[in-house]
Design a protein around this motif. Structure first.
Motif, PDB file in Angstrom:
ATOM      1  N   CYS A 183       0.835  -1.218   0.000  1.00  0.00           N
ATOM      2  CA  CYS A 183       0.000   0.000   0.000  1.00  0.00           C
ATOM      3  C   CYS A 183       0.863   1.258   0.000  1.00  0.00           C
ATOM      4  N   ARG A 184       1.981   1.218   0.720  1.00  0.00           N
ATOM      5  CA  ARG A 184       2.867   2.382   0.804  1.00  0.00           C
ATOM      6  C   ARG A 184       3.581   2.620  -0.528  1.00  0.00           C
ATOM      7  N   LEU A 185       4.141   1.553  -1.115  1.00  0.00           N
ATOM      8  CA  LEU A 185       4.929   1.705  -2.338  1.00  0.00           C
ATOM      9  C   LEU A 185       4.057   1.923  -3.566  1.00  0.00           C
ATOM     10  N   PHE A 186       2.876   1.323  -3.576  1.00  0.00           N
ATOM     11  CA  PHE A 186       2.001   1.461  -4.735  1.00  0.00           C
ATOM     12  C   PHE A 186       1.156   2.721  -4.662  1.00  0.00           C
ATOM     13  N   LEU A 187       0.675   3.037  -3.451  1.00  0.00           N
ATOM     14  CA  LEU A 187      -0.326   4.101  -3.316  1.00  0.00           C
ATOM     15  C   LEU A 187       0.062   5.206  -2.336  1.00  0.00           C
ATOM     16  N   SER A 188       1.241   5.118  -1.724  1.00  0.00           N
ATOM     17  CA  SER A 188       1.687   6.090  -0.712  1.00  0.00           C
ATOM     18  C   SER A 188       0.720   6.178   0.462  1.00  0.00           C
ATOM     19  N   MET A 189       0.120   5.066   0.818  1.00  0.00           N
ATOM     20  CA  MET A 189      -0.793   5.037   1.969  1.00  0.00           C
ATOM     21  C   MET A 189       0.011   4.740   3.230  1.00  0.00           C
ATOM     22  N   ASP A 190       0.130   5.718   4.130  1.00  0.00           N
ATOM     23  CA  ASP A 190       0.837   5.486   5.382  1.00  0.00           C
ATOM     24  C   ASP A 190      -0.081   5.564   6.592  1.00  0.00           C
ATOM     25  N   ASP A 191      -1.375   5.823   6.350  1.00  0.00           N
ATOM     26  CA  ASP A 191      -2.365   5.835   7.427  1.00  0.00           C
ATOM     27  C   ASP A 191      -2.771   4.387   7.711  1.00  0.00           C
ATOM     28  N   LEU A 192      -2.303   3.849   8.871  1.00  0.00           N
ATOM     29  CA  LEU A 192      -2.551   2.446   9.187  1.00  0.00           C
ATOM     30  C   LEU A 192      -4.036   2.125   9.265  1.00  0.00           C
ATOM     31  N   GLU A 193      -4.832   3.085   9.724  1.00  0.00           N
ATOM     32  CA  GLU A 193      -6.279   2.869   9.819  1.00  0.00           C
ATOM     33  C   GLU A 193      -6.887   2.669   8.431  1.00  0.00           C
ATOM     34  N   ARG A 194      -6.420   3.462   7.489  1.00  0.00           N
ATOM     35  CA  ARG A 194      -6.926   3.340   6.115  1.00  0.00           C
ATOM     36  C   ARG A 194      -6.451   2.044   5.468  1.00  0.00           C
ATOM     37  N   VAL A 195      -5.214   1.657   5.784  1.00  0.00           N
ATOM     38  CA  VAL A 195      -4.682   0.395   5.265  1.00  0.00           C
ATOM     39  C   VAL A 195      -5.495  -0.781   5.783  1.00  0.00           C
ATOM     40  N   ARG A 196      -5.806  -0.765   7.071  1.00  0.00           N
ATOM     41  CA  ARG A 196      -6.606  -1.845   7.676  1.00  0.00           C
ATOM     42  C   ARG A 196      -8.001  -1.891   7.061  1.00  0.00           C
ATOM     43  N   LYS A 197      -8.535  -0.724   6.695  1.00  0.00           N
ATOM     44  CA  LYS A 197      -9.859  -0.662   6.072  1.00  0.00           C
ATOM     45  C   LYS A 197      -9.855  -1.388   4.726  1.00  0.00           C
ATOM     46  N   LEU A 198      -8.745  -1.292   4.001  1.00  0.00           N
ATOM     47  CA  LEU A 198      -8.627  -1.981   2.713  1.00  0.00           C
ATOM     48  C   LEU A 198      -8.284  -3.460   2.878  1.00  0.00           C
ATOM     49  N   GLU A 199      -7.650  -3.793   3.995  1.00  0.00           N
ATOM     50  CA  GLU A 199      -7.121  -5.144   4.176  1.00  0.00           C
ATOM     51  C   GLU A 199      -8.234  -6.199   4.211  1.00  0.00           C
ATOM     52  N   GLU A 200      -9.353  -5.883   4.863  1.00  0.00           N
ATOM     53  CA  GLU A 200     -10.437  -6.870   4.994  1.00  0.00           C
ATOM     54  C   GLU A 200     -11.043  -7.254   3.638  1.00  0.00           C
ATOM     55  N   PRO A 201     -11.500  -6.269   2.827  1.00  0.00           N
ATOM     56  CA  PRO A 201     -12.020  -6.663   1.506  1.00  0.00           C
ATOM     57  C   PRO A 201     -10.949  -7.294   0.615  1.00  0.00           C
ATOM     58  N   PHE A 202      -9.700  -6.866   0.779  1.00  0.00           N
ATOM     59  CA  PHE A 202      -8.601  -7.442  -0.004  1.00  0.00           C
ATOM     60  C   PHE A 202      -8.459  -8.932   0.311  1.00  0.00           C
ATOM     61  N   THR A 203      -8.498  -9.279   1.601  1.00  0.00           N
ATOM     62  CA  THR A 203      -8.403 -10.681   2.021  1.00  0.00           C
ATOM     63  C   THR A 203      -9.590 -11.484   1.495  1.00  0.00           C
ATOM     64  N   THR A 204     -10.775 -10.860   1.502  1.00  0.00           N
ATOM     65  CA  THR A 204     -11.983 -11.526   0.985  1.00  0.00           C
ATOM     66  C   THR A 204     -11.829 -11.835  -0.505  1.00  0.00           C
ATOM     67  N   VAL A 205     -11.267 -10.882  -1.261  1.00  0.00           N
ATOM     68  CA  VAL A 205     -11.031 -11.102  -2.696  1.00  0.00           C
ATOM     69  C   VAL A 205     -10.031 -12.243  -2.890  1.00  0.00           C
ATOM     70  N   MET A 206      -8.938 -12.236  -2.125  1.00  0.00           N
ATOM     71  CA  MET A 206      -7.917 -13.281  -2.237  1.00  0.00           C
ATOM     72  C   MET A 206      -8.517 -14.656  -1.984  1.00  0.00           C
ATOM     73  N   THR A 207      -9.374 -14.748  -0.959  1.00  0.00           N
ATOM     74  CA  THR A 207     -10.007 -16.026  -0.631  1.00  0.00           C
ATOM     75  C   THR A 207     -10.953 -16.452  -1.745  1.00  0.00           C
ATOM     76  N   GLY A 208     -11.690 -15.480  -2.308  1.00  0.00           N
ATOM     77  CA  GLY A 208     -12.676 -15.784  -3.341  1.00  0.00           C
ATOM     78  C   GLY A 208     -12.074 -16.220  -4.655  1.00  0.00           C
ATOM     79  N   VAL A 209     -10.882 -15.695  -4.977  1.00  0.00           N
ATOM     80  CA  VAL A 209     -10.214 -16.075  -6.229  1.00  0.00           C
ATOM     81  C   VAL A 209      -9.959 -17.586  -6.244  1.00  0.00           C
ATOM     82  N   PHE A 210      -9.600 -18.135  -5.060  1.00  0.00           N
ATOM     83  CA  PHE A 210      -9.336 -19.571  -4.955  1.00  0.00           C
ATOM     84  C   PHE A 210     -10.485 -20.262  -4.227  1.00  0.00           C
ATOM     85  N   SER A 211     -11.665 -20.176  -4.792  1.00  0.00           N
ATOM     86  CA  SER A 211     -12.847 -20.828  -4.228  1.00  0.00           C
ATOM     87  C   SER A 211     -13.707 -21.379  -5.361  1.00  0.00           C
ATOM     88  N   ILE A 212     -14.690 -22.181  -5.012  1.00  0.00           N
ATOM     89  CA  ILE A 212     -15.602 -22.724  -6.024  1.00  0.00           C
ATOM     90  C   ILE A 212     -16.443 -21.570  -6.574  1.00  0.00           C
TER      91      ILE A 212
END
Length: 319
Positions: A183-212
């Motif tokens: 997030c920091r290198l790609f988007l210059s996001m250094d606000d940890l709260e904002r990073v955590r906000k993106l982390e949950e849907p990101f993890t959901t997408v990662m899980t869904g890519v490798f699912s039925i």
């Protein structure tokens, strides 16, 4: 009347099953296909593949079939699409020396549903364009700029997540760490709260890519599609804000990968660029966090190697 109702009820079940079975079998009616199993309609052998991964031996899915069919290449059906799995040194050499010649990059339909913009351009064009865009960011002078940022994030991560803990589960922590860096290198996001906000849907997408790939409410795949839209919306907002900052001269092109892409990609929709950024985050995040986890695991298993690595790092620090 009752017989009619029963007939209609049974028909509503049988005909869709026959349709899916016919569609499933049609994927494997080509001549000269390698040996293999096609599994059940729609899901194929996905459950066996995911089960091997959950047990910690994902390679077992491949090695079992190589042994069973006595072949370095076999057919299967995963995530709603037919696959030919190529194994061994010669198989890998064939694939990587014939990219965009005899073989091309390709995504299953399930991935295209999660990232709709991936269907709008050919994989070959997209791979070439992305590679050209990222090349300046991979040069030594660019990488040198990243070292300090990564070191700063690493120190904060160890202080907040690892220090004063009796026991740690490493993999989730390395995923947090690599996602923060991405997030920091790609988007210059250094606000940890904002990073955590993106982390949950990101993890959901990662899980869904490798699912039925069953798109029904409550399934992992359905949740991944919704999370992808949310991620795309958030990243699109960042893109629009960055465009304004670049116009006003508030940020430089070298600030991060997003700024560089905006200045060199030409006319493109914010949503399409957002999908590219998300795909790069996935590509850079998951593999790196797995490697970090294995490094920690091996250092824990071999204390004498750990001691040598520690001494080496101290020498680097002193110099």
């Amino acid at each position: 009347m009752y017989l009619t109702i029963i007939f209609l009820f049974i028909s509503s079940i049988i005909f869709p099953l026959l349709f899916f079975l016919g569609k499933h079998l049609s994927n494997f009616r080509y001549p000269n296909l390698p040996p293999g199993k096609i599994g059940f309609p729609l899901i194929g052998e996905t459950l066996s593949f995911l089960s091997a991964g959950r047990q910690g031996h994902p390679e077992k899915f491949v090695t079992d079939r190589v042994r069973h069919f006595s072949s370095g290449i076999f057919k299967t059906h995963l995530f709603g699409s037919p696959f030919a799995v190529v194994t061994g040194a010669s198989g890998n050499k064939f694939l990587f020396t014939n990219e965009n010649k005899l073989v091309i990059s390709w995504w299953p339909d399930s991935v295209n549903k999660i990232f709709p913009s991936s269907t709008q351009t050919s994989s070959k064009e997209e791979a070439i364009k992305t590679r050209m865009l990222l090349m300046p960011s991979m040069k030594p002078e660019a990488l040198r700029r990243y070292v300090g940022v990564m070191d700063e994030i690493a120190q904060k991560h160890f202080e907040t997540e690892w220090a004063n803990q009796d026991q740690l589960i490493v993999f989730p922590l390395t995923k947090k760490f690599t996602f923060s860096i991405a997030c920091r290198l790609f988007l210059s996001m250094d606000d940890l709260e904002r990073v955590r906000k993106l982390e949950e849907p990101f993890t959901t997408v990662m899980t869904g890519v490798f699912s039925i790939p069953i798109d029904l409410p409550g399934t992992r795949f359905n949740r991944a599609i919704k999370a992808s839209r949310l991620l795309s919306k958030e990243v699109s907002t960042i893109i629009r804000q960055r465009k304004e900052e670049l116009k006003a001269g508030k940020v430089s092109v070298e600030q991060d990968i997003l700024s560089h892409m905006l200045m060199n990609i030409g006319e493109t929709k914010d949503e399409d660029l957002a999908d590219k950024i998300i795909a790069l985050l996935i590509g850079g995040h998951d593999t790196t966090s797995i490697v970090c986890t294995f490094v920690v695991n091996y250092l824990a298993e071999f204390p004498h190697i750990y001691q040598r690595v520690l001494e080496e790092q101290k020498e680097i620090l002193n110099n």
